[in-house]
Scaffold this motif. Structure first.
Motif, PDB file in Angstrom:
ATOM      1  N   GLU A  28      -5.384 -25.718  20.689  1.00 18.54           N
ATOM      2  CA  GLU A  28      -6.365 -24.944  19.816  1.00 18.54           C
ATOM      3  C   GLU A  28      -6.630 -23.597  20.589  1.00 18.54           C
ATOM      4  O   GLU A  28      -6.571 -22.640  19.543  1.00 18.54           O
ATOM      5  N   PRO A  29      -6.889 -23.370  21.667  1.00 13.08           N
ATOM      6  CA  PRO A  29      -6.955 -22.085  22.101  1.00 13.08           C
ATOM      7  C   PRO A  29      -5.922 -21.114  21.971  1.00 13.08           C
ATOM      8  O   PRO A  29      -5.740 -19.957  21.459  1.00 13.08           O
ATOM      9  N   LYS A  31      -3.466 -21.715  19.365  1.00 10.39           N
ATOM     10  CA  LYS A  31      -3.516 -21.363  18.037  1.00 10.39           C
ATOM     11  C   LYS A  31      -4.435 -20.381  17.880  1.00 10.39           C
ATOM     12  O   LYS A  31      -4.180 -19.369  16.702  1.00 10.39           O
ATOM     13  N   GLU A  32      -5.728 -20.245  18.463  1.00 16.25           N
ATOM     14  CA  GLU A  32      -6.563 -19.255  18.321  1.00 16.25           C
ATOM     15  C   GLU A  32      -6.202 -17.693  18.599  1.00 16.25           C
ATOM     16  O   GLU A  32      -6.349 -16.796  17.698  1.00 16.25           O
ATOM     17  N   VAL A  33      -5.453 -17.680  19.733  1.00 16.20           N
ATOM     18  CA  VAL A  33      -4.901 -16.553  20.216  1.00 16.20           C
ATOM     19  C   VAL A  33      -4.030 -16.019  19.197  1.00 16.20           C
ATOM     20  O   VAL A  33      -4.074 -14.840  18.766  1.00 16.20           O
ATOM     21  N   LYS A  35      -3.855 -16.652  15.855  1.00 18.98           N
ATOM     22  CA  LYS A  35      -5.002 -16.472  14.826  1.00 18.98           C
ATOM     23  C   LYS A  35      -5.370 -14.883  14.724  1.00 18.98           C
ATOM     24  O   LYS A  35      -5.651 -14.287  13.826  1.00 18.98           O
ATOM     25  N   LYS A  36      -5.716 -14.678  16.211  1.00 15.67           N
ATOM     26  CA  LYS A  36      -6.609 -13.092  16.250  1.00 15.67           C
ATOM     27  C   LYS A  36      -5.462 -12.042  16.179  1.00 15.67           C
ATOM     28  O   LYS A  36      -5.789 -11.197  16.161  1.00 15.67           O
ATOM     29  N   LYS A 266      -9.734 -18.682  27.096  1.00 11.06           N
ATOM     30  CA  LYS A 266     -11.155 -18.524  26.569  1.00 11.06           C
ATOM     31  C   LYS A 266     -11.852 -17.520  27.246  1.00 11.06           C
ATOM     32  O   LYS A 266     -12.676 -16.386  26.664  1.00 11.06           O
ATOM     33  N   LEU A 270      -9.757 -14.801  24.689  1.00  7.73           N
ATOM     34  CA  LEU A 270     -10.666 -15.033  23.456  1.00  7.73           C
ATOM     35  C   LEU A 270     -12.228 -14.373  23.885  1.00  7.73           C
ATOM     36  O   LEU A 270     -12.945 -14.547  23.038  1.00  7.73           O
ATOM     37  N   GLU A 272     -14.684 -15.802  25.435  1.00 12.73           N
ATOM     38  CA  GLU A 272     -15.634 -16.733  24.812  1.00 12.73           C
ATOM     39  C   GLU A 272     -16.542 -17.083  26.013  1.00 12.73           C
ATOM     40  O   GLU A 272     -17.681 -17.712  25.614  1.00 12.73           O
TER      41      GLU A 272
END
Length: 273
Positions: A28-29, A31-33, A35-36, A266, A270, A272
């Protein structure tokens, strides 16, 4: 706040279990990278097109369309399904590597050559005779061929050696080739002189106008050392080899199977924590 434009992740021992799947908490992290809109590249010693990699789970798009395989010997475009550029070692030097096995000192060495012919991967022992080859075979897209001198040799992206020694390493270097050598495993990954993940990253950085200070990379092995030394921020997991730890700017508190990639993405990408 960090503003990296390129994230580079090794697979085995970093994002994945050794010759295994992605560690679940990393998915998921990553994928989030993507996505950003941050460019993300997997840089691996594996054949970059192997279905075993399961890189397609992240979806191919403009900022996740390129992969580095065979320790920098090939840069591949997933969307176009074609090589962007490759740096194979020539067949004459590949033959010289195979000829080294004729020397008594190298009689126990085992080779696996990924040739530029997608249909041909040469091995020097049967899979049943070598646990190392048996493990490596998960990456073979076609059945490997037991090599003999009567066969045609091709240019090779990479040649793996198992059950080798320091003398074999020196002999490979004398041929004029690069070898990422693991003394603990008595194994090495052989590529053309000067070909490594750093070379591939330099090409990509120039292509996309990215400064090396804007690149973060994570890796654990001898084949990651040049890459870790090159980028703006490099991080190694606790399971990394000594050379990778020395090359990295930071050593994580976590191993690959503890989701080191997720923790560091993260924190540094990200933002976070």
């Amino acid at each position: 706040m960090n503003n990296f434009k390129l994230v580079v992740l090794d697979l085995d021992g970093t994002s994945c279990e050794s010759l295994g799947d992605f560690v679940d908490v990393n998915i998921e992290p990553i994928k989030e990278v993507i996505k950003k809109g941050i460019r993300l590249i997997f840089a691996t010693g594996r054949p970059i097109k192997a279905k075993f990699n399961k890189i397609d789970m992240f979806g191919y798009q403009e900022n996740h369309s390129v992969g580095i395989g065979f320790n920098g010997a090939v840069i591949y475009d997933y969307i176009k399904n074609e090589e962007i550029i490759s740096f194979p070692l020539d067949k004459e030097k590949a033959s010289k590597v195979f000829d080294l096995l004729k020397l008594p000192v190298n009689k126990d060495c085992i080779l696996c050559a990924y040739t530029t012919n997608d249909d041909i991967c040469y091995i020097t022992k049967s899979l049943d005779e070598s646990i190392d080859l048996k493990l490596e075979s998960s990456l073979f897209e076609k059945e490997a061929i037991l090599y003999n001198d009567g066969m045609e040799m091709f240019d090779c992206y990479k040649i793996l050696v198992f059950n080798a020694n320091e003398e074999f390493k020196k002999q490979v270097q004398e041929i004029g080739l690069e070898i990422a050598w693991s003394p603990q495993a008595k194994a090495g990954e052989i590529t053309r002189k000067g070909v490594n993940k750093k070379l591939a990253l330099q090409y990509i950085a120039e292509k996309y106008k990215i400064d090396q200070s804007e690149i973060i990379a994570m890796g654990d092995g001898e084949n990651d050392v040049a890459m870790l030394e090159y980028v703006g921020l490099s991080i190694a997991p606790t399971n990394a080899c000594d050379d990778a730890k020395k090359a990295a700017n930071l050593i994580s508190d976590y191993s690959n199977i503890e989701g080191f990639v997720a923790h560091e993405l993260k924190k540094y990408v990200l933002n976070e924590n």
